[in-house]
Design a protein around this motif. Structure first.
Motif, short mmCIF file in Angstrom:
data_model
loop_
_atom_site.label_atom_id
_atom_site.label_comp_id
_atom_site.label_asym_id
_atom_site.label_seq_id
_atom_site.Cartn_x
_atom_site.Cartn_y
_atom_site.Cartn_z
N ILE A 70 0.82 -1.32 0.12
CA ILE A 70 -0.32 0.15 -0.11
C ILE A 70 0.66 1.33 -0.06
O ILE A 70 0.61 2.17 -0.76
N ILE A 71 2.02 1.28 0.67
CA ILE A 71 2.89 2.48 0.83
C ILE A 71 3.63 2.51 -0.72
O ILE A 71 3.47 3.59 -1.02
N TRP A 94 1.87 6.80 -6.62
CA TRP A 94 0.49 7.67 -7.06
C TRP A 94 1.10 9.04 -6.79
O TRP A 94 1.03 10.09 -7.27
N TRP A 95 1.91 9.38 -5.53
CA TRP A 95 2.63 10.76 -5.39
C TRP A 95 3.40 10.99 -6.36
O TRP A 95 3.39 12.20 -6.70
N PHE A 132 2.17 1.84 -3.59
CA PHE A 132 0.97 2.24 -4.14
C PHE A 132 0.94 3.72 -4.08
O PHE A 132 0.84 4.49 -4.78
N SER A 133 1.01 4.15 -2.82
CA SER A 133 0.62 5.39 -2.58
C SER A 133 1.98 6.34 -2.88
O SER A 133 1.76 7.44 -3.34
N VAL A 134 3.07 5.88 -2.85
CA VAL A 134 4.50 6.56 -3.37
C VAL A 134 4.37 6.62 -4.89
O VAL A 134 4.67 7.71 -5.51
#
Lengths: 209, 248, 221
Positions: free
Chosen positions: B170-171, B177-178, B173-175
């Motif tokens: 998840i981290i 995304w960012w 994915f979020s990175v």
């Protein structure tokens, strides 16, 4: 109830390991309804560890532990519901009053809270019901911790040095509470240096091997 | 409880004695092949020139950082479910190795980034994710050694290893995304360049060599941890013995 | 359920009797945000560009500070034994602790956040979304923070260890929340970011009770 040979607490060949060392092993114990089992032994002999094993907080490294013939690991929630554990700490919050502590304790254990006043009274704390814990003396704090036993009734009492800091009248109050509990078919396991008055207790000495 | 039998230092020592020549030998052979082919027997990249050879360390190190973490999570699960002492010891033993691979990946990524981007650090999505993995390794090691009772540290860090295993995707994915929000897609990623078959040999050899190296180091470290625990137990026994003498 | 409710009430009562703790966290929130202004400079455009990020990072750190004592205080006075031995499920009690922590720390932070945002020149169109992201995101901070707080009960090096454990887990919250506000300010839809933020909250809600309860059982062995 006495006719049931499996009634009460029964431990067989219990062993406990902590921090890489064996605290005790091959320990058998038995406490039937109405029994007071007094744990004795030198510091570090494992009295507190044994109480934590009996409470189900600490899994024994070996051996079995039954209540009424059923392993306590089978239904940990049922075991938690049937025991009252008084550790050597008093579990008091400085800003909460004694009545608030006991009402919270009763609610936490699913009890109604109708026994709170009587519990405070039994340990001579009725006048201090609305006093925050930070104003209490050592002995008063210990009595407040012990009043939990009566605020939320449970058949199995596990007491770790319950008389610590208590004066003679308070020890008598505890002895009366223990006697009443035993007369009603309850089981008490206590690690203590003091004899309870009039108690026909069984004694288990740890670290004797 | 007969798990203790397999975790006994003597048994593990016998097992590791048998495995050690194979793992250490495998590491030596494959790393030698990887270094030789990587440095001399493979072409320079037509865009990146000789710096592409950093890839032969960087990419296997990135794989190892994840592979070791997967091991850490499996050891954590084993420690929690079966209370297997060997699993507890293994987690403590391999975490610094995984952290070292992760650090190697970061350093080589930085060295690779300097000629490519003209700067030592770029918040590239992959490199950032590796950095966060490095933080998780640090947290694991800090938690593992934060308690007076080693068992407590082992079991707490086992929970953290599992929480991390669930969270890392998840981290990541979020990175990503960012990263896509803040950087135009045209920027060159730190990707493996179009791979020539002659580049696969050193890449593969280095990856296999790293794996053998990891296994060899893990065996040594687990053995050392077991000895340390044994020593601790002996010390406890001595302390306990002295009280008996005093009482007698 | 009554046990969990009683625990929430008890923790709220404790927080009300010692309001200094909540006020200290709020003061930290404002002071830390002020430091950013000193570090970046007073130009409104420069501050406006980073206002969302600062508010979120500082809120996250304030939340982290308040988590340090979440379970350690229970362990210190022996209350943790009573919680672990309660007949109610420990997982539920963990959620009760998180709810009380959120009510006594995150909610006051959210109330104060518009003031901090104003000081940092947050563009006007960002306020509503900032509050929305704080409402959606801070529960995840409390929940994941509870895992870290439970794992570090009894540890030798409290605060820094907690930060090391928890901050990596906070990264997705920070990313989605700031992205939502910045999308709103840029005139784009914040919805995808908000959905991700809410989804992450649901995820935190599902794993926290089990991880934190397991850690607390270990702590009370």
């Amino acid at each position: 109830m006495d006719s049931n040979p499996t009634a009460g607490l029964k431990g067989r060949a219990l062993a406990c390991r902590r921090g890489g060392r064996t605290v005790f092993q091959a320990l058998d114990l038995r406490a039937t309804p109405g029994d007071l089992l007094v744990l004795r032994g030198a510091n570090g002999a494992g009295k507190s560890s044994l109480l934590r094993v009996l409470a189900g907080l600490l899994a024994p490294a070996a051996g079995t532990l039954d209540w009424d013939g059923e392993a306590i690991g089978e239904d940990p929630a049922a075991h938690r519901a049937r025991l009252a554990f008084i550790a050597h700490t008093d579990a008091l919050k400085p800003t909460l009053t004694l009545a608030e502590h006991l009402h919270f304790h009763a609610a936490l254990r699913g009890a109604s809270g109708t026994n709170v006043a009587a519990a405070l009274d039994a340990f001579g704390l009725a006048a201090l019901a609305d006093t925050p814990a930070r104003f209490l003396s050592q002995g008063q704090r210990r009595r407040a911790a012990l009043a939990r036993l009566l605020a939320a009734p449970a058949p199995l009492w596990l007491l770790d040095e319950p008389t610590n800091g208590l004066d003679a009248p308070s020890v008598d109050a505890l002895a009366r509470a223990v006697a009443r509990h035993r007369a009603a078919g309850g089981v008490v396991v206590a690690a203590t240096h003091l004899e309870f008055a009039g108690a026909s207790a069984r004694t288990l000495t740890l670290g004797a091997a | 409880m007969n798990w203790h039998r397999y975790a006994s230092p003597a048994n593990f020592k016998r097992l590791s004695d048998r495995l050690m020549p194979w793992t250490a030998g495998g590491a030596a052979v494959f790393l030698a092949i990887g270094v030789w082919t990587g440095l001399f027997a493979s072409p320079a990249d037509y865009q990146q020139g000789e710096t592409v050879r950093i890839m032969y360390v960087h990419v296997p190190a990135a794989w190892m950082s994840m592979f070791v973490y997967a091991n850490l999570a499996v050891a954590g699960a084993a420690a929690l479910v079966w209370r297997h002492p060997l699993a507890e010891v293994a987690g403590r033993a391999i975490a610094p190795v995984g952290a070292a691979f992760t650090f190697l990946c970061l350093v080589t990524g930085s060295l690779w980034g300097k000629p490519m981007w003209g700067t030592w650090w770029v918040w590239d999505a992959r490199l950032t994710s590796v950095l966060i993995l490095f933080f998780v390794y640090l947290a694991y090691m800090a938690l593992n050694s934060a308690f007076d009772e080693p068992e407590r540290g082992a079991r707490a860090s086992a929970v953290l290893a599992l929480v991390g295993a669930i969270n890392l995707p998840i981290i990541k994915f979020s990175v990503d995304w960012w990263n896509t929000l803040h950087q135009p897609a045209s920027i060159t990623r730190l990707d493996a360049p179009a791979v020539d078959p002659s580049m696969l040999v050193p890449l593969f050899a280095m990856a296999v060599g790293f794996t053998f190296f990891f296994l060899a180091v893990a065996l040594v470290r687990i053995r050392a941890e077991l000895l340390e625990r044994r020593l601790e137990a002996l010390r406890h026994a001595r302390v306990a013995g002295s009280t008996i003498v005093e009482r007698a | 359920m009554n046990a969990a409710l009683a625990l929430v009430v008890r923790d709220l009562r404790l927080a009300l009797r010692t309001p200094a703790e909540t006020l200290t966290i709020l003061a930290f929130f404002v002071i830390a945000a002020t430091l950013f202004a000193f570090g970046i400079g007073p130009e409104p455009q420069a501050l406006a560009r980073v206002a969302t990020g600062i508010v979120w990072v500082v809120a996250l750190l304030a939340c982290l500070i308040s988590l340090d004592r979440l379970f350690q205080s229970e362990a210190d006075d022996g209350s943790l034994d009573q919680l672990v031995l309660a007949p109610a499920s420990l997982e539920l009690l963990v959620l009760a602790k998180c709810l009380a922590q959120w009510l006594t720390t995150a909610l006051p932070l959210i109330v104060v956040s518009p003031i901090v945002a104003t000081m940092l020149q947050l563009p006007a169109q960002g306020y509503a979304t900032l509050l929305l992201t704080l409402l959606l995101g801070t529960p995840s901070l409390s929940l994941f923070g509870a895992i870290g707080a439970a794992l570090s009960v009894g540890a030798r090096k409290g605060g820094a260890l907690l930060a090391l454990i928890v901050l990596p887990l906070y990264i997705p919250v920070l990313i989605f929340a700031v992205a939502a506000v910045e999308a709103q300010i840029a005139g784009l839809s914040p919805r995808p970011h908000l959905f991700l933020l809410a989804g992450f909250g649901v995820f935190a809600l599902t794993i926290t009770p089990f991880a934190a309860a397991a850690a607390l059982r270990q702590a009370s062995e």
